[in-house]
Write a protein that holds these residues in place. Sequence first.
Motif, PDB file in Angstrom:
ATOM      1  N   ASP A  79       0.794  -1.229   0.000  1.00 16.76           N
ATOM      2  CA  ASP A  79       0.000   0.000   0.000  1.00 16.76           C
ATOM      3  C   ASP A  79       0.828   1.280   0.000  1.00 16.76           C
ATOM      4  O   ASP A  79       0.300   2.357  -0.191  1.00 16.76           O
ATOM      5  N   ASP A  80       2.152   1.208   0.170  1.00 14.61           N
ATOM      6  CA  ASP A  80       2.971   2.430   0.136  1.00 14.61           C
ATOM      7  C   ASP A  80       2.902   3.114  -1.229  1.00 14.61           C
ATOM      8  O   ASP A  80       2.728   4.330  -1.317  1.00 14.61           O
ATOM      9  N   VAL A  81       3.042   2.343  -2.287  1.00 19.24           N
ATOM     10  CA  VAL A  81       2.996   2.909  -3.631  1.00 19.24           C
ATOM     11  C   VAL A  81       1.614   3.472  -3.919  1.00 19.24           C
ATOM     12  O   VAL A  81       1.474   4.595  -4.410  1.00 19.24           O
ATOM     13  N   GLU A  82       0.592   2.690  -3.580  1.00 25.15           N
ATOM     14  CA  GLU A  82      -0.785   3.121  -3.864  1.00 25.15           C
ATOM     15  C   GLU A  82      -1.108   4.422  -3.131  1.00 25.15           C
ATOM     16  O   GLU A  82      -1.747   5.317  -3.686  1.00 25.15           O
ATOM     17  N   MET A  83      -0.652   4.529  -1.889  1.00 22.83           N
ATOM     18  CA  MET A  83      -0.912   5.739  -1.100  1.00 22.83           C
ATOM     19  C   MET A  83      -0.022   6.912  -1.548  1.00 22.83           C
ATOM     20  O   MET A  83      -0.450   8.044  -1.579  1.00 22.83           O
ATOM     21  N   GLY A  84       1.223   6.607  -1.899  1.00 24.56           N
ATOM     22  CA  GLY A  84       2.181   7.662  -2.202  1.00 24.56           C
ATOM     23  C   GLY A  84       2.083   8.249  -3.597  1.00 24.56           C
ATOM     24  O   GLY A  84       2.271   9.450  -3.776  1.00 24.56           O
ATOM     25  N   CYS A  85       1.814   7.420  -4.583  1.00 24.52           N
ATOM     26  CA  CYS A  85       1.772   7.949  -5.955  1.00 24.52           C
ATOM     27  C   CYS A  85       0.661   7.308  -6.770  1.00 24.52           C
ATOM     28  O   CYS A  85       0.753   7.213  -7.990  1.00 24.52           O
ATOM     29  N   GLY A  86      -0.390   6.863  -6.100  1.00 25.24           N
ATOM     30  CA  GLY A  86      -1.504   6.220  -6.779  1.00 25.24           C
ATOM     31  C   GLY A  86      -2.157   7.085  -7.837  1.00 25.24           C
ATOM     32  O   GLY A  86      -2.520   6.600  -8.908  1.00 25.24           O
ATOM     33  N   GLY A  87      -2.309   8.371  -7.552  1.00 27.35           N
ATOM     34  CA  GLY A  87      -2.923   9.277  -8.517  1.00 27.35           C
ATOM     35  C   GLY A  87      -2.117   9.391  -9.799  1.00 27.35           C
ATOM     36  O   GLY A  87      -2.668   9.354 -10.908  1.00 27.35           O
ATOM     37  N   THR A  88      -0.815   9.511  -9.646  1.00 26.81           N
ATOM     38  CA  THR A  88       0.067   9.596 -10.816  1.00 26.81           C
ATOM     39  C   THR A  88       0.016   8.310 -11.623  1.00 26.81           C
ATOM     40  O   THR A  88      -0.055   8.337 -12.861  1.00 26.81           O
TER      41      THR A  88
END
Length: 92
Positions: free
Chosen positions: A13-22
Amino acid sequence: MKTDILAFGAHPDDVEMGCGGTLAKSSASGKTVGIIDLTRGELGTNGTPELRDKEANSASKIIGANGIQKSLFLIVPRINFISSSLRSYISN
């Protein structure tokens, strides 16, 4: 499969939370997006590793991660990974 963008995170979930929008925007524009988690977050205090895996996999589908997904988990526990990395960095 060719992957245009490959994002790495320490825990599920780090990636999804950190740059999910991008990543979602890139996926929507036709880029192939992949996500790799380096650990399962075994030392986390919020839920279990299995729950975090499930949540991160659901989020990656929403984001449109259509390339590599959740395919690399280091065998060593998180704390050993960090201390080994620091030792290597300091010695160099």
